[in-house]
Design a protein around this motif. Structure first.
Motif, short mmCIF file in Angstrom:
data_model
loop_
_atom_site.label_atom_id
_atom_site.label_comp_id
_atom_site.label_asym_id
_atom_site.label_seq_id
_atom_site.Cartn_x
_atom_site.Cartn_y
_atom_site.Cartn_z
N ASN A 1 5.70 6.16 6.95
CA ASN A 1 4.74 5.22 6.36
C ASN A 1 4.92 3.81 6.91
N ILE A 2 6.15 3.41 7.11
CA ILE A 2 6.40 2.09 7.70
C ILE A 2 5.83 2.02 9.11
N ASN A 3 6.05 3.06 9.90
CA ASN A 3 5.53 3.10 11.27
C ASN A 3 4.01 3.10 11.28
N LYS A 4 3.38 3.81 10.35
CA LYS A 4 1.92 3.84 10.27
C LYS A 4 1.38 2.45 9.92
N GLU A 5 2.07 1.74 9.03
CA GLU A 5 1.63 0.40 8.67
C GLU A 5 1.73 -0.55 9.87
N LYS A 6 2.75 -0.38 10.68
CA LYS A 6 2.92 -1.22 11.86
C LYS A 6 1.81 -0.97 12.89
N GLU A 7 1.34 0.31 12.97
CA GLU A 7 0.31 0.66 13.92
C GLU A 7 -1.03 0.04 13.54
#
Length: 92
Positions: free
Chosen positions: A85-91
């Motif tokens: 979820n953190i990585n998706k938010e960064k994308e």
């Protein structure tokens, strides 16, 4: 074309996540089946008068071991979801 690649990448990620979830569910069920088998076997032995204190102790130790392993697997999966979820938010 760029939009198509984005959709294809999203579909691949979705399929990878689906496979990961299915693998985790299999592992969780495997631990639960072990617990079920140990406890039901000991219960049956108790009902027919074959269970002794050592058997009960061994079963409880095995159940505790499997529960601990299941908790670790669930925590690892929870951490993976959190990081995903953190990585998706960064994308975005």
């Amino acid at each position: 074309m760029k939009n198509y690649n984005h959709l294809t990448n999203n579909k691949i990620k979705f399929l990878d996540e689906k496979e990961l979830i299915q693998n985790n569910i299999y592992q969780w069920k495997e631990e639960l089946y072990m617990i079920y088998t140990m406890s039901s076997g000991t219960l049956l032995n108790h009902e027919v008068g074959l269970a002794d204190e050592q058997m009960c102790k061994d079963t409880l130790e095995g159940v505790n071991k499997n529960i601990k392993e299941l908790i670790i697997k669930l925590d690892n999966f929870k951490e993976y979801i959190y990081l995903s979820n953190i990585n998706k938010e960064k994308e975005c």
